[in-house]
Motif scaffolding. Sequence first.
Motif, mmCIF file in Angstrom:
data_model
loop_
_atom_site.group_PDB
_atom_site.id
_atom_site.type_symbol
_atom_site.label_atom_id
_atom_site.label_comp_id
_atom_site.label_asym_id
_atom_site.label_seq_id
_atom_site.Cartn_x
_atom_site.Cartn_y
_atom_site.Cartn_z
ATOM 1 N N LEU A 79 -2.511 55.087 6.056
ATOM 2 C CA LEU A 79 -2.497 55.917 4.857
ATOM 3 C C LEU A 79 -2.372 55.015 3.639
ATOM 4 C CD1 LEU A 79 -2.251 58.544 3.234
ATOM 5 C CD2 LEU A 79 0.195 58.557 3.786
ATOM 6 N N GLN A 119 -4.003 60.127 -1.862
ATOM 7 C CA GLN A 119 -3.878 59.775 -0.449
ATOM 8 C C GLN A 119 -5.262 59.499 0.143
ATOM 9 O OE1 GLN A 119 -1.409 62.486 1.963
ATOM 10 N NE2 GLN A 119 -0.744 63.454 0.052
ATOM 11 N N VAL A 151 -0.022 57.413 -6.011
ATOM 12 C CA VAL A 151 0.300 58.818 -5.746
ATOM 13 C C VAL A 151 1.499 59.232 -6.600
ATOM 14 C CG1 VAL A 151 1.092 60.447 -4.008
ATOM 15 C CG2 VAL A 151 -0.644 58.733 -3.422
ATOM 16 N N TYR A 177 5.084 64.077 4.834
ATOM 17 C CA TYR A 177 5.272 62.748 5.401
ATOM 18 C C TYR A 177 6.531 62.129 4.805
ATOM 19 C CZ TYR A 177 0.505 63.605 6.809
ATOM 20 O OH TYR A 177 -0.615 64.179 7.362
ATOM 21 N N LEU A 213 -1.911 54.698 -0.303
ATOM 22 C CA LEU A 213 -1.342 55.443 -1.426
ATOM 23 C C LEU A 213 -1.821 54.791 -2.715
ATOM 24 C CD1 LEU A 213 2.253 55.615 0.067
ATOM 25 C CD2 LEU A 213 0.563 57.469 0.065
ATOM 26 N N TRP A 266 -6.890 58.411 3.856
ATOM 27 C CA TRP A 266 -6.636 58.152 5.273
ATOM 28 C C TRP A 266 -7.630 57.149 5.846
ATOM 29 C CZ3 TRP A 266 -2.238 59.379 7.313
ATOM 30 C CH2 TRP A 266 -1.514 60.465 6.805
#
Length: 386
Positions: free
Chosen positions: A209, A190, A214, A162, A211, A192
């Motif tokens: 998404l 991550q 991350v 991504y 984060l 979703w």
Amino acid sequence: MARIELGKVVALAREAADEVLAPRAAETDAGQRWPEQGMAALRRRLGGLVVPERFGGLGHGLLAVAQVGEVTGRACASTSICFGMHLAGSAVIAAKATPEQQERYLRPIAAGEHLTTLALSEPATGGEFWLPQTRMEHSRPGRLRLTGTKSFVTNAAHADSYVLSAVAADPGIPPGLFSCAVLDAGTAGQVWGEPWTGFGMRGNSSRSLELRGVDIPQSRLLGEEGDQIWYVFNVVAPYFLMAMAGTYLGVAAAALEEARAHLLRRRHAHSDRALASQPVVQHRLGSMWARVERTRRLIFHAAVEAEAGGAEALMGLASAKAEVAEAAERVINDALTLVGGIGYGQDSPLHRMLRDARAAHVMAPTTDVLRIWTGRALLDEPLLEG
């Protein structure tokens, strides 16, 4: 992949569209399914379309993206946008790729073994995707931490990587230092969002998404820190706009052909008179053809102008997506009028086309923003000033 000329590229796209995309378009829409078979067919044939030849790609640019988009958009708009976002992401990675990024991403993309996509939009900034609020911090030497939320990520949870944007959040950093990076699928942190349920474009798996801190290697940074605005206007916007313009041109062309085919085969039983013989029908269809054709010429001209670095590149790219959004909507509505009740039924392809085409106005940059950008460019005004 070895380079092949544009005509062959379009032929390969048409082959995939006819054999795989079109037969599954209704099912993709009705089941809200990400088009796995269609994406595999396109990736296998054209996954490295915009990857430079020196990395094994086909080395094509914006015109190829637009022409391939028209072919795939005729067959299935959802699949076409999914593939278009892969092409846009590929172009961003390729623009300033380091040797490591060339081997890790570009060569697998060129081999049809890696799917990438864009993850730029955010819920807090809406259509102004060039102003990310996702935070990027140096967590320790050689590592970056990403915290924030991306929205409407096409190919969500299906891509291998991504391309995302973030703003520097380290102490002492000047505000507004925006950067781009590549995030590998499966990296810890991550999360979703729920599967996409949309009015149209129902197969594109457009999810959010989150984060959650991350952690990625600094080597995933694209270009230098602070390069994001350069990427947006030199790579993201041109490829994104051409991918969308090509797709919705294909939808408009498909609606035109649907109406034409209907008129050619329909006759009134009481008079045995063909619908095609009526002047009002002929006039409307002729007007539809002209609208599609002039939009096609604008899109392809804009692609060529942008590839050449022409003075009107920005106006052409912006206007191409704005024009096709209006053209597709108008042509499909006219097709529905010509086809009548049959076209209005839920099983009609025109039903799906109208819902898919409506997204052209919504997907950023929106039609209104693109019109403003064109006007500002013509008046030598700063593009992003409110």
